[in-house]
Design a protein around this motif. Structure first.
Motif, PDB file in Angstrom:
ATOM      1  N   UNK A 424       0.824  -1.214   0.000  1.00 37.24           N
ATOM      2  CA  UNK A 424       0.000   0.000   0.000  1.00 37.24           C
ATOM      3  C   UNK A 424       0.857   1.263   0.000  1.00 37.24           C
ATOM      4  N   UNK A 425       1.946   1.226   0.767  1.00 36.18           N
ATOM      5  CA  UNK A 425       2.769   2.421   0.907  1.00 36.18           C
ATOM      6  C   UNK A 425       4.197   2.007   1.252  1.00 36.18           C
ATOM      7  N   UNK A 426       5.178   2.658   0.618  1.00 34.90           N
ATOM      8  CA  UNK A 426       6.590   2.396   0.890  1.00 34.90           C
ATOM      9  C   UNK A 426       7.250   3.700   1.316  1.00 34.90           C
ATOM     10  N   UNK A 427       7.922   3.650   2.475  1.00 32.45           N
ATOM     11  CA  UNK A 427       8.564   4.836   3.023  1.00 32.45           C
ATOM     12  C   UNK A 427      10.058   4.584   3.192  1.00 32.45           C
ATOM     13  N   UNK A 428      10.813   5.699   3.286  1.00 27.95           N
ATOM     14  CA  UNK A 428      12.275   5.612   3.464  1.00 27.95           C
ATOM     15  C   UNK A 428      12.679   6.591   4.558  1.00 27.95           C
ATOM     16  N   UNK A 429      13.536   6.119   5.472  1.00 30.71           N
ATOM     17  CA  UNK A 429      13.999   6.999   6.542  1.00 30.71           C
ATOM     18  C   UNK A 429      15.242   7.760   6.114  1.00 30.71           C
ATOM     19  N   UNK A 430      15.788   8.564   7.020  1.00 27.59           N
ATOM     20  CA  UNK A 430      16.946   9.390   6.684  1.00 27.59           C
ATOM     21  C   UNK A 430      18.175   8.585   6.332  1.00 27.59           C
ATOM     22  N   UNK A 431      18.250   7.345   6.827  1.00 28.73           N
ATOM     23  CA  UNK A 431      19.406   6.510   6.529  1.00 28.73           C
ATOM     24  C   UNK A 431      19.255   5.665   5.277  1.00 28.73           C
ATOM     25  N   UNK A 432      18.151   5.784   4.584  1.00 30.30           N
ATOM     26  CA  UNK A 432      17.940   5.033   3.346  1.00 30.30           C
ATOM     27  C   UNK A 432      17.252   3.696   3.528  1.00 30.30           C
ATOM     28  N   UNK A 433      16.893   3.332   4.763  1.00 26.04           N
ATOM     29  CA  UNK A 433      16.193   2.064   4.994  1.00 26.04           C
ATOM     30  C   UNK A 433      14.705   2.213   4.651  1.00 26.04           C
ATOM     31  N   UNK A 434      14.096   1.118   4.207  1.00 27.16           N
ATOM     32  CA  UNK A 434      12.708   1.147   3.738  1.00 27.16           C
ATOM     33  C   UNK A 434      11.766   0.538   4.762  1.00 27.16           C
ATOM     34  N   UNK A 469      12.647  -3.896  -3.872  1.00 22.15           N
ATOM     35  CA  UNK A 469      12.625  -2.469  -4.233  1.00 22.15           C
ATOM     36  C   UNK A 469      14.056  -1.954  -4.281  1.00 22.15           C
ATOM     37  N   UNK A 470      14.890  -2.667  -5.015  1.00 30.27           N
ATOM     38  CA  UNK A 470      16.320  -2.362  -5.048  1.00 30.27           C
ATOM     39  C   UNK A 470      16.605  -0.946  -5.524  1.00 30.27           C
ATOM     40  N   UNK A 471      15.752  -0.409  -6.398  1.00 28.45           N
ATOM     41  CA  UNK A 471      15.989   0.939  -6.901  1.00 28.45           C
ATOM     42  C   UNK A 471      15.767   2.000  -5.831  1.00 28.45           C
ATOM     43  N   UNK A 472      15.111   1.635  -4.732  1.00 29.79           N
ATOM     44  CA  UNK A 472      14.853   2.590  -3.651  1.00 29.79           C
ATOM     45  C   UNK A 472      15.694   2.308  -2.411  1.00 29.79           C
ATOM     46  N   UNK A 473      16.192   1.092  -2.276  1.00 31.80           N
ATOM     47  CA  UNK A 473      16.976   0.718  -1.107  1.00 31.80           C
ATOM     48  C   UNK A 473      16.871  -0.771  -0.856  1.00 31.80           C
ATOM     49  N   UNK A 474      17.747  -1.290   0.018  1.00 29.68           N
ATOM     50  CA  UNK A 474      17.759  -2.721   0.267  1.00 29.68           C
ATOM     51  C   UNK A 474      17.686  -3.098   1.725  1.00 29.68           C
TER      52      UNK A 474
END
Length: 551
Positions: A424-434, A469-474
């Motif tokens: 439904x929703x994908x978020x990323x924190x300041x450190x790049x974690x999803x 979601x490798x293009x956004x982070x791992x």
């Protein structure tokens, strides 16, 4: 057809056109005023079949019958489309297609109906009040069903007003007595509808017993030892081949003498030779061997696993199998409040509360709810949901979370498990974690203890860690359930599952996914009794439920 192409228009803004796009493509939607009925007329005119079918139908013969039947089908389709447009004027042609696909039985027909005096009326006891028939059947007079002594109430509590006016007490015992009185009165209404003949039926078995109301209609005889006995009624078999086959099969098994059993077997052999259905023992379920003992998926073949289905499979693998094969019935489309909220959250992005409330107003007519206080109440609930959603957007941004996307597809391979679904929703924190956030619009939520090993959230985290979601982070920053429905509290209710790397057993979710895939690919699916049995849609096919033991 040319008429269909003319009904399309391109949204110059390039934004998604909503759920009723002509072909699901970006930027395309039906022009204002285009309806399912109008598109059907354009397609029908383009075919040019009307005049030719009319001539063939008037010509008679087999071809005429076929053409007449085709014309009836077209007329019925147009009639359904007209009623759909009248009821849901804001829904476009795509919604009409979903409406048709969701029908188990055709909602309308042009088949001639029998005269009212040649039909059987199927009514409730309350619906039969004030009417009379020569022959009345009151079926299913079972204990626990009639009388049904469960306490009931109405939404507005009008029965309490009746208690006050009539002077009845309001204690638990008084409420139970009132229910029994109402049930008895309805039963008397039912049995008094017959002017000549009354038939009351009930079943006695290990699981079911007749109601005490049966003794009112037909008091049982008393034996010498004081016990009341009621013998089973002999029901004559139907005067057709199916009834004859059933009677002979019964005699083969429970016949009183060997001669009777052999005679029944010879008659069955004659019927089987004549290809009468059910006469051949090879078609008897009790004698049919297991048709196939191979696994559902061959060794080495990948198994598709949805995060939302993992918990269901592990609760009862048989229910999962029957549901996955269509046991839940056809989809009824996207006309529900939960889907409406998900669509708005995905298409509008992190907008403010006022914008989402306005969008709810715009799309509300698509649900097809009748006007009235109930619809207004549900509209209020939907607006409360988007208000909670907007508040979360503000708190999430203030907490340093960035919205990466919504309604994103994911697919990763874990051994033979193909973990796929949509978040439904994908978020990323300041450190790049999803972090995956799943929106929940229902009225229940898992406990804190269950949240630690929530299968759906664990599967989402596993997918993130394996490059979904490798293009956004791992790296996974955890996963969460955002409660925006009745399960939400006064404050934002975000139920967070911590990162798998912080768990005492970091690989539990991946193991659960792979084990589930192996189970889904297996040859044995076990029926498990649990809380979900109460609302199970396939209990009539479950061998551990009374309803599923009868073929």
């Amino acid at each position: 057809a040319a008429g269909v192409k003319a009904a399309r228009t391109v949204n110059s803004s390039g934004t998604p056109a909503g759920s009723d796009r002509p072909d699901g493509g970006e930027g395309l939607r039906w022009a204002p005023g285009v309806t399912a009925e109008g598109v059907l007329w354009a397609m029908w005119d383009a075919t040019g079949l009307g005049e030719s079918w009319r001539r063939v139908a008037l010509g008679g013969g087999l071809s005429g019958v076929r053409a007449d039947r085709n014309l009836d089908a077209v007329v019925a389709l147009f009639d359904v489309a007209a009623k759909y447009v009248d009821q849901l004027p804001q829904m476009g042609p795509r919604g009409f297609l979903e409406h048709l696909r969701g029908q188990d039985v055709a909602g309308d027909t042009l088949v001639a109906s029998a005269p009212s005096d040649d039909t059987v009326s199927l009514l409730t006891a309350a619906g039969a009040a004030g009417r009379q028939w020569r022959f009345v059947v009151v079926a299913g007079v079972q204990e626990g069903v009639w009388p049904d002594l469960r306490l009931r109430g109405s939404l507005l509590g009008s029965e309490r007003l009746v208690d006050v006016v009539t002077g009845r007490g309001q204690s638990l015992r008084a409420a139970q007595a009132a229910v029994r009185y109402d049930e008895t009165r309805l039963f008397m209404v039912a049995v008094s509808r017959a002017s000549e003949r009354l038939l009351v039926t009930a079943v006695r078995s290990d699981e079911e017993q007749p109601s005490v109301y049966l003794d009112i209609v037909d008091p049982p005889e008393e034996s010498d030892d004081g016990h009341e006995l009621r013998s089973f009624s002999e029901v004559p078999r139907p005067m057709n081949l199916g009834g004859l086959v059933a009677e002979l099969r019964r005699e083969v098994v429970v016949g009183r003498t060997a001669s009777e059993r052999h005679t029944a077997a010879r008659q069955l052999a004659r019927l089987a030779a004549a290809r009468v259905v059910g006469a051949d023992p090879a078609s008897w379920w009790a004698l049919t061997p297991l048709s196939d003992d191979r696994p559902l998926r061959a060794e080495g073949v990948s198994v598709s696993v949805s995060p939302s289905r993992i918990e269901s499979f592990n609760e009862c693998s048989l229910r999962w199998l029957l549901s996955a094969c269509g046991g839940d019935g056809p989809s009824v489309g996207a006309a529900n409040i939960g889907t409406l909220i998900h669509d708005i959250a995905a298409e509008l992005g992190d907008v403010d509360e006022a914008t989402m409330r306005a969008e709810v107003e715009v799309r509300w007519g698509r649900l097809g709810l009748p006007a009235g206080w109930l619809s207004r109440r549900q509209l209020f609930e939907a607006q409360s949901m988007v208000a909670r959603l907007a508040r979360y957007y503000e708190e999430s941004a203030a907490g340093g979370w960035e919205r990466v996307g919504a309604e994103l597809d994911m697919e990763v391979e874990l051994g033979r498990a193909l973990l796929k679904g949509r978040v439904d929703r994908l978020e990323r924190d300041g450190g790049g974690a999803l972090r995956v956030v799943d929106l929940k619009t229902g009225s229940s939520k898992p406990s804190k203890g269950d949240l630690l090993r929530n299968a759906q959230l664990g599967a989402y985290q596993t997918a993130v860690e394996h490059g979904a979601f490798a293009e956004h982070g791992g790296a996974s920053a955890g996963a969460a359930l955002l409660q925006v429905g009745k399960a939400a509290g006064v404050k934002t209710t975000l139920q967070v599952q911590g990162p798998l790397s912080m768990d005492d057993e970091p690989g539990w979710a991946q193991k659960l996914v792979t084990d589930t895939a192996e189970g889904m690919a297996g040859r044995h699916f076990v029926a498990t009794i649990g809380q979900a049995c109460t609302f199970c849609a396939v209990r009539s096919s479950c061998p551990v439920q009374p309803a599923g033991r009868v073929i």
